[in-house]
Design an enzyme around this catalytic site. Structure first.
Site, PDB file in Angstrom:
ATOM      1  CE1 TYR A  79      -4.663  -1.248   0.798  1.00 20.70           C
ATOM      2  CE2 TYR A  79      -3.150  -3.227   0.852  1.00 20.70           C
ATOM      3  CZ  TYR A  79      -4.313  -2.655   0.528  1.00 20.70           C
ATOM      4  OH  TYR A  79      -5.289  -3.409   0.495  1.00 20.70           O
ATOM      5  CE1 TYR A 192      -6.762  -8.426  -3.380  1.00 25.48           C
ATOM      6  CE2 TYR A 192      -7.549  -8.010  -5.615  1.00 25.48           C
ATOM      7  CZ  TYR A 192      -7.636  -7.724  -4.359  1.00 25.48           C
ATOM      8  OH  TYR A 192      -8.188  -6.560  -4.173  1.00 25.48           O
ATOM      9  CB  VAL A 241     -20.677  15.493 -13.029  1.00 23.07           C
ATOM     10  CG1 VAL A 241     -20.365  15.680 -14.600  1.00 23.07           C
ATOM     11  CG2 VAL A 241     -19.967  16.483 -12.349  1.00 23.07           C
TER      12      VAL A 241
END
Length: 552
Positions: A79, A192, A241
């Site tokens: 991470y 993964y 939006v």
């Protein structure tokens, strides 16, 4: 990864429009300010709701109950992008330290080492350190590791493994840690395996897991937002939006306008020549529905809205902008259900501590591996919410098979109230003696999320657009449905990386995008993981195959 973008950039003239107020847009804003030196007042975050954070939510109170739709586990090695952002965001309570400093201090104090990772239907805690592979399972695992993504194509995980694989401790632990379903993409599963290969020796006790001190909204989103607002970033809430307007010249697409709704009034934002537009496409929590102790969440099987509708319109402009229908038309393959339990009496909390031998925050996931709903829970360190009183506890759980019937409450989970879900859990824990007391002093809020694992669905090349498509001059795609080679979706880091890639490319920065950790090429990681995979067996052939794959 470095970019060479043929464009002179005067940061003082840039306006950056970030569509969506989730972690991807917040990360992009940080990179624009910190690394790109774009004036904060020129950064505009357009968010449909009244609060930032997107899917990283966390709110509530002890009277009506706390809610988090999802929880996140962090990994020290994998991470790097989000950790790099956290290092520059000051703590809400002590501005002399960063939220990353807080994160490290917390995980030094509260370290995960689960003693009850797998539980059977008789409430027995199972031995889970052995992954449970037979020879056929191992060879299939090695085969998917060695195969190319092109060769795997649109295969599912079940296409690549024998039936025995789905009865191994490895599968029960890996699938609940990362939320894979058997029908999900083999390519995503392969990614993964490569990205978290270093976690194989720790998958049985999740000792590699790192957690935030509170839920991720309070620990990451809130301090990021406060810092960005303090810098002068323009947050525009209640701004939906609806579409983008393009100029097309020499096969190049340039956003020239942003159409939006504010208080049901149509507006148009003119995008000038020096401006950039960053759009978070898709949504994991679109159509999410909350129930209560006495009501069932609405099953929004085909609800598509917000970010999905916008992406569908944008995709019509060019095939390079992806194919959202691949991800939002298979709700039966992408939906699961979570629940948050607020306890006003400590009985259940104390009984779980006694039952597992884990203090809150140290046990990570507890999975009831034989349960019809395939249910898991997490006992967080307390408090899990900033405003949570000392005499109230909160924990979270989820189930991967909510369309199936429970073992004790004979109903599909999607048809159950919060009280019924809590009842099923208490039976699995064998807390029958205290059931009435616990239920009468608890609030269980279920949450159905139709698209929560839509990013794992089988896909083909081009279904996910590049972060900055070749045909785009000023439009970047952020979040879980932009394509980042080798990286893994359903992580906070993926969203942060997409933001970093987009900012560095558009601003033509002489900076390298944070490298992706590839522990599978580390000989020590290989050896440790291979030993766990092949524990108690003399399997020279498999060992040599792994050596060839990762060393040569």
């Amino acid at each position: 990864m470095r970019f060479n973008f043929d464009r002179n950039v005067d940061v003082e003239k840039i306006n950056a429009y970030l569509v969506g107020g989730g972690i991807a847009s917040l990360s992009a804003a940080v990179y624009l300010i910190r690394d790109g030196h774009v004036p904060a007042k020129n950064i505009h975050i357009l968010e449909q709701s009244s609060i930032e954070g997107g899917s990283m939510d966390g709110a509530g109170n002890p009277e009506t109950g706390y809610v988090i739709r999802g929880g996140r586990m962090f990994d020290e090695e994998a991470y790097a992008c989000i950790f790099g952002i956290m290092e520059c965001i000051p703590s809400l309570t002590d501005p002399t330290v960063s939220i990353m400093d807080e994160f490290r201090a917390f995980n030094k104090k509260v370290h995960t080492s689960s003693k009850a990772r797998l539980i059977d239907n008789d409430a027995n805690i199972l031995e889970s350190s052995k992954l449970g592979f037979n020879r056929q399972d191992r060879l299939a695992l090695i085969d998917i590791l060695m195969n190319t993504e092109e060769a795997l194509g649109t295969k599912t995980i079940t296409d690549c493994f024998p039936e025995t694989f789905f009865e191994t401790n490895f599968w029960y632990q890996w699938t609940t840690t990362f939320a894979f379903e058997p029908w999900h993409s083999a390519v995503e599963f392969k990614r993964y395996l490569h990205r978290f290969f270093h976690e194989l020796p720790r998958i049985s006790d999740l000792s590699g897991v790192r957690r935030t001190p509170y839920n991720q909204y309070d620990s990451i989103i809130l301090p990021m937002t406060e810092w960005l607002k303090g810098q002068g970033v323009d947050f525009q809430y209640g701004c939906l939006v609806t579409s983008l307007e393009f100029n097309t010249e020499n096969d190049k697409k340039t956003v020239k306008g942003i159409n939006c709704l504010r208080a049901e009034k149509e507006e148009k934002i003119v995008v000038e020549a020096d401006d950039f537009v960053f759009v978070t496409i898709g949504s994991l929590t679109a159509g999410a529905s909350l129930g209560s102790m006495n009501t069932v969440p609405k099953l929004n099987d085909k609800t598509v809205g917000g970010d999905w509708s916008l992406w569908e319109k944008i995709a019509k402009e060019s095939p390079e902008f992806g194919r959202p229908e691949v991800f939002n038309n298979r709700v039966e393959e992408s939906m699961w259900e979570s629940f948050t339990v607020t306890l006003k009496d400590p009985t259940m909390f104390n009984k779980i501590i006694e039952y597992t031998g884990n203090q809150p925050g140290t046990g990570a996931l507890m999975t009831f591996k034989d349960s019809g709903w395939f249910m898991s829970i997490v006992l967080h360190n307390q408090p899990h919410f900033i405003n949570q009183p000392d005499d109230v506890q909160a924990f979270w759980g989820y189930a991967l098979f909510p369309y199936k019937e429970g073992d004790f409450v004979k109903k599909r989970m999607v048809d159950c109230t919060g009280e019924e879900i809590l009842t099923e859990l208490l039976y699995h824990l064998n807390f029958k003696e205290d059931m009435d007391k616990i239920i009468s002093t608890s609030i269980c809020i279920p949450c159905i999320m139709p698209f929560i694992t839509s990013q794992f669905l089988t896909r083909s090349k081009g279904d996910r657009p590049q972060v900055v498509p070749e045909c785009s001059t000023n439009l970047a795609f952020l979040g879980q449905f932009a394509e980042i080679p080798d990286d893994v979706v359903f992580t906070v880091d993926y969203s942060a990386r997409s933001a970093q890639m987009a900012v560095y490319k558009f601003l033509n920065l002489d900076k390298e995008v944070t490298p992706i950790y590839k522990g599978q090429y580390d000989a020590r990681v290989l050896l440790n993981s291979a030993m766990v995979m092949m524990r108690d067996d003399n399997l020279r052939e498999e060992i040599m195959a792994l050596k060839k794959l990762f060393i040569n």
